[in-house]
Motif scaffolding. Structure first.
Motif, PDB file in Angstrom:
ATOM      1  N   GLY A 247       0.798  -1.210   0.000  1.00  0.00           N
ATOM      2  CA  GLY A 247       0.000   0.000   0.000  1.00  0.00           C
ATOM      3  C   GLY A 247       0.830   1.259   0.000  1.00  0.00           C
ATOM      4  O   GLY A 247       1.995   1.271  -0.419  1.00  0.00           O
ATOM      5  N   GLY A 248       0.234   2.368   0.502  1.00  0.00           N
ATOM      6  CA  GLY A 248       0.846   3.681   0.457  1.00  0.00           C
ATOM      7  C   GLY A 248       1.814   3.938   1.593  1.00  0.00           C
ATOM      8  O   GLY A 248       2.349   3.006   2.212  1.00  0.00           O
ATOM      9  N   GLY A 286       5.785   1.786   9.483  1.00  0.00           N
ATOM     10  CA  GLY A 286       5.316   2.719   8.468  1.00  0.00           C
ATOM     11  C   GLY A 286       5.306   4.130   9.021  1.00  0.00           C
ATOM     12  O   GLY A 286       5.450   4.356  10.227  1.00  0.00           O
ATOM     13  N   SER A 287       5.119   5.111   8.141  1.00  0.00           N
ATOM     14  CA  SER A 287       5.090   6.500   8.570  1.00  0.00           C
ATOM     15  C   SER A 287       4.491   7.370   7.477  1.00  0.00           C
ATOM     16  O   SER A 287       4.480   7.018   6.293  1.00  0.00           O
ATOM     17  CB  SER A 287       6.497   6.996   8.915  1.00  0.00           C
ATOM     18  N   ASP A 288       3.970   8.519   7.903  1.00  0.00           N
ATOM     19  CA  ASP A 288       3.605   9.602   6.986  1.00  0.00           C
ATOM     20  C   ASP A 288       3.903  10.909   7.713  1.00  0.00           C
ATOM     21  O   ASP A 288       4.644  10.924   8.698  1.00  0.00           O
ATOM     22  CB  ASP A 288       2.152   9.490   6.508  1.00  0.00           C
ATOM     23  N   TYR A 293       5.171   4.407  13.144  1.00  0.00           N
ATOM     24  CA  TYR A 293       4.988   3.268  14.040  1.00  0.00           C
ATOM     25  C   TYR A 293       5.926   2.139  13.639  1.00  0.00           C
ATOM     26  O   TYR A 293       6.356   2.011  12.488  1.00  0.00           O
ATOM     27  CB  TYR A 293       3.535   2.770  14.003  1.00  0.00           C
ATOM     28  N   ALA A 294       6.261   1.332  14.639  1.00  0.00           N
ATOM     29  CA  ALA A 294       7.030   0.110  14.429  1.00  0.00           C
ATOM     30  C   ALA A 294       6.577  -0.886  15.493  1.00  0.00           C
ATOM     31  O   ALA A 294       6.686  -0.619  16.689  1.00  0.00           O
ATOM     32  CB  ALA A 294       8.531   0.365  14.537  1.00  0.00           C
ATOM     33  N   LEU A 295       6.049  -2.024  15.059  1.00  0.00           N
ATOM     34  CA  LEU A 295       5.523  -3.048  15.950  1.00  0.00           C
ATOM     35  C   LEU A 295       6.194  -4.373  15.625  1.00  0.00           C
ATOM     36  O   LEU A 295       6.349  -4.726  14.448  1.00  0.00           O
ATOM     37  CB  LEU A 295       4.001  -3.173  15.799  1.00  0.00           C
ATOM     38  N   GLN A 296       6.561  -5.107  16.658  1.00  0.00           N
ATOM     39  CA  GLN A 296       7.319  -6.338  16.441  1.00  0.00           C
ATOM     40  C   GLN A 296       6.939  -7.386  17.488  1.00  0.00           C
ATOM     41  O   GLN A 296       6.819  -7.074  18.679  1.00  0.00           O
ATOM     42  CB  GLN A 296       8.820  -6.043  16.525  1.00  0.00           C
ATOM     43  N   GLY A 316       7.054  -2.203  20.675  1.00  0.00           N
ATOM     44  CA  GLY A 316       6.472  -1.248  19.746  1.00  0.00           C
ATOM     45  C   GLY A 316       6.872   0.169  20.056  1.00  0.00           C
ATOM     46  O   GLY A 316       7.277   0.495  21.173  1.00  0.00           O
ATOM     47  N   ASP A 317       6.761   1.012  19.039  1.00  0.00           N
ATOM     48  CA  ASP A 317       7.029   2.443  19.183  1.00  0.00           C
ATOM     49  C   ASP A 317       6.089   3.169  18.243  1.00  0.00           C
ATOM     50  O   ASP A 317       6.066   2.891  17.034  1.00  0.00           O
ATOM     51  CB  ASP A 317       8.485   2.759  18.861  1.00  0.00           C
ATOM     52  N   VAL A 318       5.289   4.085  18.791  1.00  0.00           N
ATOM     53  CA  VAL A 318       4.296   4.825  18.010  1.00  0.00           C
ATOM     54  C   VAL A 318       4.491   6.307  18.285  1.00  0.00           C
ATOM     55  O   VAL A 318       4.663   6.717  19.444  1.00  0.00           O
ATOM     56  CB  VAL A 318       2.857   4.403  18.379  1.00  0.00           C
ATOM     57  N   GLY A 319       4.474   7.120  17.231  1.00  0.00           N
ATOM     58  CA  GLY A 319       4.671   8.549  17.401  1.00  0.00           C
ATOM     59  C   GLY A 319       3.689   9.375  16.597  1.00  0.00           C
ATOM     60  O   GLY A 319       3.352   9.024  15.463  1.00  0.00           O
TER      61      GLY A 319
END
Length: 474
Positions: A247-248, A286-288, A293-296, A316-319
């Motif tokens: 996807g995008g 992913g990011s925009d 975010y990065a989940l593992q 995980g890390d979400v911003g």
């Protein structure tokens, strides 16, 4: 100095470190000023072998002194070229109670460390390549001991060849760092003086929109002498991953990975034995312009001596990036690494993070993940375009009362007794990064480690950590 008295070696090394720091600071200022008037055409990267300076072939005007070293054509067509580079880091760390003062010999110290790398990268337009990087490191003042990867005379940090295969793949053989693309289980050990490298074969391919990697090798065992580093014959590491973005922009980059790691000796609450561990997992990132975010997540199986391994972990890390002055990032990091429910049974449930950075939770190298759950809210803001401030607090709990809490490089610190509280510590931190230029940066970091109810009941006390490091890359 009083006549007849000799200058202690440690004092001489500290004076040398201060002299090198002043010289590096002067050079950093000059590089920063130079960057203000000329954009860097081939800036350094974290993995120096990822730099491709062939674009300097098309540069207009007279090349600068650094560009002349970054691109040296060896053929009239420019299809063969040599790139030279180097880097230097000065680092000092202060801590008043290592391991919260729980271990004998834990004393207040200030450590001074330096490292230097120099590399030559011979490349061709067809993809054939030879890469060589040398390293050296010094450190003084660390108590009660220093790590083998913090002191070394000149040695080979990396030395490998790339062989293109069918135009879509590359076989890399030799001593090399492993870029895992952000996987939390493999770090280059940037907090140490000498980065983690492997003697390995590495195969990378791009087919039908998928990126695939496979590797097999052994970690490098750092020694203090000159050119005496060797493969660690008590350990081997292999595996790979396959990934593709679906996807995008904000759509995830999906990475499925498998790692195998065999060690002749590993230490857990359950005991000391050989560890043959397999890890299978998935990572999404992913990011925009507004989110990243990065989940593992991963599951581990295998054997520990005569016991079976069954462990799981996720992180995980979400911003969020609101459109506010200072370009803030409001984030949250979290992690879970299972613990062992019963050290006397025939199953080990402690999750192993394989090759983490020493400062896994914060810049203070005091806590090793395993039998833990943590949550870290944090905020990053740009005070100036090149000046970044980050603050946060990582709250860490022990999962199983029957398993230990661990300290670097992964050994029990407080044993599990089946009783006692779960709350271990909160690591509150404030970090400032000044990106002077693409080739120079300075960092100041402070961490306050609370003695949570678990650590306090074991006799521990809060600690303070202060670190400063200056990086210079050519």
């Amino acid at each position: 100095m009083v006549a007849g008295m000799q200058d202690p070696p440690g004092m001489r090394r500290r004076e040398q470190a201060r002299g090198a720091f002043l010289a590096a600071t002067t050079l950093v200022i000059l590089l920063g000023a130079g960057h203000a008037v000329a954009e860097d055409q081939c800036p350094p990267k974290m993995f120096r072998w990822e730099e491709d300076c062939s674009r300097l072939r098309e540069a207009t005007g007279a090349p600068g002194a650094i560009d002349r070293l970054r691109y040296i054509p060896l053929s009239d067509s420019g299809s063969v070229w040599l790139t030279l580079g180097a880097e230097y880091r000065f680092r000092t760390d202060y801590i008043d109670k290592l391991d919260w003062g729980l271990k004998r010999g834990d004393v207040e110290y200030t450590a001074y460390g330096q490292r230097a790398f120099a590399h030559a990268d011979l490349r061709t337009a067809e993809g054939f390549r030879v890469f060589l990087q040398l390293s050296a490191a010094t450190e003084d003042g660390r108590e009660p001991f220093y790590y083998p990867f913090d002191r070394s005379r000149p040695d080979i940090a990396q030395a490998f060849i790339d062989v293109p295969v069918f135009g879509t793949s590359v076989l890399r053989i030799g001593r090399q760092e492993l870029d895992s693309g952000g996987n939390r289980l493999i770090s280059v050990r940037e907090a140490g003086n000498l980065r983690l490298a492997f003697d390995m074969a590495h195969f990378e391919s791009q087919i039908a929109g998928f990126d695939a990697v496979a590797f097999y090798g052994r970690p490098v065992l750092n020694e203090s002498g000159a050119f005496d580093d060797d493969s660690n014959h008590a350990e081997r590491f292999w595996g790979g991953w396959i990934q593709r973005r679906w996807g995008g922009e904000l759509a995830p980059l999906v990475n499925v990975f498998y790692f195998g790691r065999d060690r002749d000796r590993a230490v857990y609450q359950q005991g000391v034995a050989s560890d043959e561990r397999r890890t299978i997992g998935m990572r999404l990132s992913g990011s925009d312009s507004s989110w990243d975010y990065a989940l593992q997540g991963a599951y581990q199986y295998g054997s520990f001596g005569t016991a079976d391994i069954s462990a799981e972990g996720f992180a995980g890390d979400v911003g969020w990036h609101p459109a506010l002055p200072g370009q803030p990032r409001i984030g949250a990091s979290f992690g879970y690494a299972s613990g062992d429910a019963n050290p006397k049974d025939r199953t080990l449930g402690t999750f192993d993070v394989l090759y983490p950075n020493l400062g896994y939770f914060t810049d203070a190298p005091v806590y090793y993940p395993g039998n833990t759950v943590d949550l870290q809210p944090n905020v990053t803001v740009h005070l100036l375009p090149a000046l970044q401030l980050r603050g946060g607090a990582d709250v860490i709990y022990r999962l199983s009362k029957h398993d230990a809490i661990y300290t670097p490089p992964g050994v029990p610190l407080v044993p599990g007794t089946g009783a006692g509280p779960h709350y271990a510590t909160t690591l509150s931190y404030l970090r400032t990064d000044w990106f002077i230029s693409p080739r120079a940066s300075a960092t100041l970091s402070y961490v306050y480690g609370d003695a949570g109810s678990l650590i306090r009941s074991s006799g521990g006390r809060p600690f303070n950590y202060l670190g400063f490091w200056l990086d210079l890359r050519l």
